[in-house]
Enzyme design. Sequence first.
Site, PDB file in Angstrom:
ATOM      1  N   THR A 118      53.135  31.095   3.329  1.00  0.00           N
ATOM      2  CA  THR A 118      53.365  32.538   3.298  1.00  0.00           C
ATOM      3  C   THR A 118      54.369  32.883   4.393  1.00  0.00           C
ATOM      4  O   THR A 118      54.847  32.002   5.113  1.00  0.00           O
ATOM      5  CB  THR A 118      52.055  33.317   3.534  1.00  0.00           C
ATOM      6  OG1 THR A 118      51.695  33.205   4.929  1.00  0.00           O
ATOM      7  CG2 THR A 118      50.915  32.765   2.679  1.00  0.00           C
ATOM      8  N   CYS A 119      54.653  34.167   4.551  1.00  0.00           N
ATOM      9  CA  CYS A 119      55.605  34.558   5.589  1.00  0.00           C
ATOM     10  C   CYS A 119      55.055  34.288   6.985  1.00  0.00           C
ATOM     11  O   CYS A 119      55.812  34.161   7.946  1.00  0.00           O
ATOM     12  CB  CYS A 119      55.987  36.022   5.443  1.00  0.00           C
ATOM     13  SG  CYS A 119      54.595  37.169   5.548  1.00  0.00           S
ATOM     14  N   SER A 156      44.920  36.311  10.416  1.00  0.00           N
ATOM     15  CA  SER A 156      46.125  36.992   9.939  1.00  0.00           C
ATOM     16  C   SER A 156      46.774  37.832  11.033  1.00  0.00           C
ATOM     17  O   SER A 156      46.126  38.239  12.000  1.00  0.00           O
ATOM     18  CB  SER A 156      45.785  37.907   8.759  1.00  0.00           C
ATOM     19  OG  SER A 156      45.322  37.159   7.653  1.00  0.00           O
ATOM     20  N   GLU A 176      43.282  41.735   6.796  1.00  0.00           N
ATOM     21  CA  GLU A 176      44.065  42.065   5.598  1.00  0.00           C
ATOM     22  C   GLU A 176      43.581  41.217   4.422  1.00  0.00           C
ATOM     23  O   GLU A 176      43.069  40.118   4.586  1.00  0.00           O
ATOM     24  CB  GLU A 176      45.555  41.850   5.858  1.00  0.00           C
ATOM     25  CG  GLU A 176      45.941  40.444   6.332  1.00  0.00           C
ATOM     26  CD  GLU A 176      46.402  39.565   5.197  1.00  0.00           C
ATOM     27  OE1 GLU A 176      46.518  40.068   4.069  1.00  0.00           O
ATOM     28  OE2 GLU A 176      46.631  38.377   5.448  1.00  0.00           O
ATOM     29  N   GLY A 226      63.572  43.183  -3.795  1.00  0.00           N
ATOM     30  CA  GLY A 226      62.466  42.378  -4.291  1.00  0.00           C
ATOM     31  C   GLY A 226      61.519  43.262  -5.088  1.00  0.00           C
ATOM     32  O   GLY A 226      61.653  44.490  -5.087  1.00  0.00           O
TER      33      GLY A 226
END
Length: 424
Positions: A55-56, A114, A119, A194
């Site tokens: 993930t980012c 996170s 989240e 996006g």
Amino acid sequence: MQLLAVGLNHTTAPVSLREQLAFAPDQLGQAVMAARSWFERIDHRGSDEAAILSTCNRTELYAASHVPDPLDAGAHFLADFHQLNYSELRPHLYMLPQHDAVRHTFRVASGLDSMVLGETQILGQIKDAIRTADEAGGLGTYLHQLFQRSFSVAKEVRSTTEIGAHSVSMAAAAVRLSQRIFDKISEQNVLFIGAGEMIELCATHFAAQNPKTITIANRTLERGEVLAHRFGGRAIRLADLQDRLHHYDIVISCTASSLPLIGLGMVERAIKARRHKPMFMVDLAVPRDIEPEVARLNDAFLYTVDDLGKVVQTGLENRQAAVAQAEAIIETRVQSFMHWVDDRAVVPVIQSLQENSEALRLLELERARKMLAKGEDIDTVLEALSKGLTAKFMHGPQQALRHAHGDERAQLAEILPQMFRGRR
């Protein structure tokens, strides 16, 4: 089998390194197969398992392997796959064995690890990663059980604690930062690059501020139009950015592109066309969509995912009690899972005992049948059968006790009577 988790995240590595270790969505299946092959080349026994989460904010390899040093093997795989210098990558990696790997998996799924505490997006990302790993043949008994339990733990944490309360999302943080540049978002033109989940979330937050216009730029125009329609905006193609970037005051980008979509030159031309009116830009992608050199421009205010992470840490004190409660739940579930792992470890021993016992039973049964065929009395046959079985089952333990010495003999002397104590 040894369980492990190897990777890096927003706390151990800057975005400049995370983007180098990130896996593109379309290469995850191939990477999972490559990881399995990497372990199996070392051990040769096969049956190794692997899954990759990218993930980012993190890139992590989860595995179950027989190799002598699976953590080192996993770390070298990540460096080798991305052609990175291992000695430079290693200080940023966490390498977690067994209990620690299980605890980490549960914490990640529950949102405790996170950037935005509590989240929920990460759970969906894990499920996608596991689905991909399963389709690529990377999951076996251990990882399948690990992640199914992680989903249950995450559900329990979210339903019994307030871990998500008072949290500030990345999207909300982007709005806050933009308000430092522009007093009224309602007077600004907003561009989203996006059409994924993060862009949808950001668009929802910005739409609540009633911006002057909302535009979605996406590689696939049809998908961009669907999202734009939701917010009363319009859609353009990514190819149009070159000529249209100067129209937008706020730019939020998050795509899966492996290369930057917006370069320094493109932004310089846009700023010039805007007569140096400021541009607020947020790059939530890893790898990054906007060249980092853009941040050097006087009239471009560029923020990365790490910059937003600093904003979302506010309100952390209000969540400490929920965190402690969540950690307690996770610790209990870790112990439960490790009991399952320990039970799995003795399965081959139990199977071997059952097979040996069955072989002895069949041997004595055949002998009894031969005695019956010769006309032996049934009571005599049953007596011989019972004595034969007893002798064969007791032979191994008796021999072990005779040949043992010291502490081993003492342990056997204590354990064996308990093992052969019959029910009455």
